[in-house]
Design a protein around this motif. Structure first.
Motif, PDB file in Angstrom:
ATOM      1  N   LEU A 185       0.824  -1.208   0.000  1.00 57.59           N
ATOM      2  CA  LEU A 185       0.000   0.000   0.000  1.00 57.59           C
ATOM      3  C   LEU A 185       0.860   1.260   0.000  1.00 57.59           C
ATOM      4  O   LEU A 185       0.575   2.212  -0.730  1.00 57.59           O
ATOM      5  CB  LEU A 185      -0.939   0.005   1.205  1.00 57.59           C
ATOM      6  CG  LEU A 185      -2.107  -0.971   1.146  1.00 57.59           C
ATOM      7  CD1 LEU A 185      -2.862  -0.978   2.471  1.00 57.59           C
ATOM      8  CD2 LEU A 185      -3.038  -0.634   0.001  1.00 57.59           C
ATOM      9  N   ASN A 186       1.915   1.252   0.802  1.00 60.09           N
ATOM     10  CA  ASN A 186       2.807   2.416   0.835  1.00 60.09           C
ATOM     11  C   ASN A 186       3.474   2.639  -0.518  1.00 60.09           C
ATOM     12  O   ASN A 186       3.629   3.774  -0.963  1.00 60.09           O
ATOM     13  CB  ASN A 186       3.857   2.257   1.935  1.00 60.09           C
ATOM     14  CG  ASN A 186       3.267   2.423   3.315  1.00 60.09           C
ATOM     15  OD1 ASN A 186       2.239   3.072   3.488  1.00 60.09           O
ATOM     16  ND2 ASN A 186       3.901   1.822   4.305  1.00 60.09           N
ATOM     17  N   LYS A 239       0.898   4.095  -2.848  1.00 60.08           N
ATOM     18  CA  LYS A 239       0.658   5.505  -2.500  1.00 60.08           C
ATOM     19  C   LYS A 239       1.809   6.383  -2.977  1.00 60.08           C
ATOM     20  O   LYS A 239       1.580   7.463  -3.508  1.00 60.08           O
ATOM     21  CB  LYS A 239       0.478   5.647  -0.985  1.00 60.08           C
ATOM     22  CG  LYS A 239      -0.838   5.108  -0.487  1.00 60.08           C
ATOM     23  CD  LYS A 239      -0.917   5.194   1.031  1.00 60.08           C
ATOM     24  CE  LYS A 239      -2.170   4.522   1.539  1.00 60.08           C
ATOM     25  NZ  LYS A 239      -2.249   4.521   3.007  1.00 60.08           N
ATOM     26  N   SER A 240       3.045   5.899  -2.793  1.00 53.84           N
ATOM     27  CA  SER A 240       4.198   6.708  -3.215  1.00 53.84           C
ATOM     28  C   SER A 240       4.243   6.876  -4.726  1.00 53.84           C
ATOM     29  O   SER A 240       4.751   7.872  -5.230  1.00 53.84           O
ATOM     30  CB  SER A 240       5.507   6.091  -2.702  1.00 53.84           C
ATOM     31  OG  SER A 240       5.792   4.888  -3.387  1.00 53.84           O
ATOM     32  N   GLY A 255       1.580   7.194  -6.472  1.00 51.27           N
ATOM     33  CA  GLY A 255       0.397   7.966  -6.837  1.00 51.27           C
ATOM     34  C   GLY A 255      -0.726   7.138  -7.415  1.00 51.27           C
ATOM     35  O   GLY A 255      -1.672   7.680  -7.974  1.00 51.27           O
ATOM     36  N   ILE A 284      -2.735   5.011  -5.644  1.00 49.46           N
ATOM     37  CA  ILE A 284      -3.857   5.137  -4.720  1.00 49.46           C
ATOM     38  C   ILE A 284      -3.528   6.220  -3.707  1.00 49.46           C
ATOM     39  O   ILE A 284      -2.372   6.577  -3.514  1.00 49.46           O
ATOM     40  CB  ILE A 284      -4.179   3.817  -3.981  1.00 49.46           C
ATOM     41  CG1 ILE A 284      -2.999   3.374  -3.113  1.00 49.46           C
ATOM     42  CG2 ILE A 284      -4.614   2.738  -4.935  1.00 49.46           C
ATOM     43  CD1 ILE A 284      -3.318   2.225  -2.178  1.00 49.46           C
ATOM     44  N   ASP A 285      -4.559   6.742  -3.067  1.00 47.31           N
ATOM     45  CA  ASP A 285      -4.363   7.671  -1.965  1.00 47.31           C
ATOM     46  C   ASP A 285      -5.487   7.488  -0.963  1.00 47.31           C
ATOM     47  O   ASP A 285      -6.525   6.910  -1.263  1.00 47.31           O
ATOM     48  CB  ASP A 285      -4.249   9.118  -2.435  1.00 47.31           C
ATOM     49  CG  ASP A 285      -5.482   9.610  -3.149  1.00 47.31           C
ATOM     50  OD1 ASP A 285      -6.601   9.320  -2.702  1.00 47.31           O
ATOM     51  OD2 ASP A 285      -5.327  10.304  -4.165  1.00 47.31           O
ATOM     52  N   ASP A 286      -5.284   7.968   0.243  1.00 50.81           N
ATOM     53  CA  ASP A 286      -6.258   7.788   1.315  1.00 50.81           C
ATOM     54  C   ASP A 286      -7.543   8.548   1.055  1.00 50.81           C
ATOM     55  O   ASP A 286      -8.614   8.134   1.470  1.00 50.81           O
ATOM     56  CB  ASP A 286      -5.675   8.257   2.652  1.00 50.81           C
ATOM     57  CG  ASP A 286      -4.569   7.336   3.138  1.00 50.81           C
ATOM     58  OD1 ASP A 286      -4.618   6.139   2.821  1.00 50.81           O
ATOM     59  OD2 ASP A 286      -3.652   7.825   3.824  1.00 50.81           O
ATOM     60  N   GLU A 287      -7.452   9.673   0.375  1.00 51.20           N
ATOM     61  CA  GLU A 287      -8.627  10.520   0.204  1.00 51.20           C
ATOM     62  C   GLU A 287      -9.567  10.051  -0.896  1.00 51.20           C
ATOM     63  O   GLU A 287     -10.723  10.413  -0.910  1.00 51.20           O
ATOM     64  CB  GLU A 287      -8.185  11.952  -0.068  1.00 51.20           C
ATOM     65  CG  GLU A 287      -7.493  12.584   1.106  1.00 51.20           C
ATOM     66  CD  GLU A 287      -7.188  14.043   0.880  1.00 51.20           C
ATOM     67  OE1 GLU A 287      -7.616  14.580  -0.156  1.00 51.20           O
ATOM     68  OE2 GLU A 287      -6.529  14.641   1.727  1.00 51.20           O
ATOM     69  N   ASP A 309     -10.004   6.665  -1.888  1.00 56.08           N
ATOM     70  CA  ASP A 309     -10.118   5.216  -1.836  1.00 56.08           C
ATOM     71  C   ASP A 309     -11.597   4.851  -1.779  1.00 56.08           C
ATOM     72  O   ASP A 309     -12.225   4.914  -0.733  1.00 56.08           O
ATOM     73  CB  ASP A 309      -9.380   4.680  -0.608  1.00 56.08           C
ATOM     74  CG  ASP A 309      -9.482   3.175  -0.478  1.00 56.08           C
ATOM     75  OD1 ASP A 309      -9.972   2.529  -1.430  1.00 56.08           O
ATOM     76  OD2 ASP A 309      -9.069   2.649   0.566  1.00 56.08           O
TER      77      ASP A 309
END
Length: 128
Positions: free
Chosen positions: A39-40, A43-44, A46, A48-51, A53
């Motif tokens: 996941l990290n 995210k790094s 780009g 996926i992101d937390d906002e 999802d």
């Protein structure tokens, strides 16, 4: 004399169970660590992101909130949320009814944009 199969004592059985649980716990911890690393990495990059999802209630709420704000329906969303927080813990029927009502209210829009992926221009029966 015939050899007799020995059965495990309760203590030996408990020991085997404990070792199995330790092994299983180690495997679960390894899975969680690898999942977090994946996941990290996503995210790094780009991807996926937390906002945004859409597989989580928080991500979906952010999208609904931002859309209501942008479209001028934030007061309506707030009124809906005020009603939702009054649902008791034993509100199974209430939640089921809300789900049906929202699905019915959104059906025309979903059919218009064919969000359900159904064939021949109509939304499928299950769009969630």
């Amino acid at each position: 004399l015939k050899g007799r199969a020995r059965r495990m004592s309760n203590h030996q059985f408990a020991l085997v169970q404990f070792q199995y649980c330790q092994s299983l716990t180690a495997q679960i911890n390894a899975y969680n660590q690898l999942r977090e690393e994946d996941l990290n990495e996503l995210k790094s990059q780009g991807i996926i992101d937390d906002e945004n999802d859409l597989s989580s209630p928080k991500g979906l709420f952010k999208v609904v909130h931002d859309q209501a704000l942008d479209d001028g329906y934030i007061n309506e969303l707030t009124a809906i949320l005020k009603n939702l927080i009054t649902i008791p813990a034993s509100g199974d029927i209430v939640w089921a009814n809300i789900s049906k009502i929202v699905k019915s209210a959104c059906a025309p829009t979903q059919a218009k944009y064919n969000l359900g992926g159904g064939g021949k221009g109509g939304a499928s029966k299950e769009t969630y």
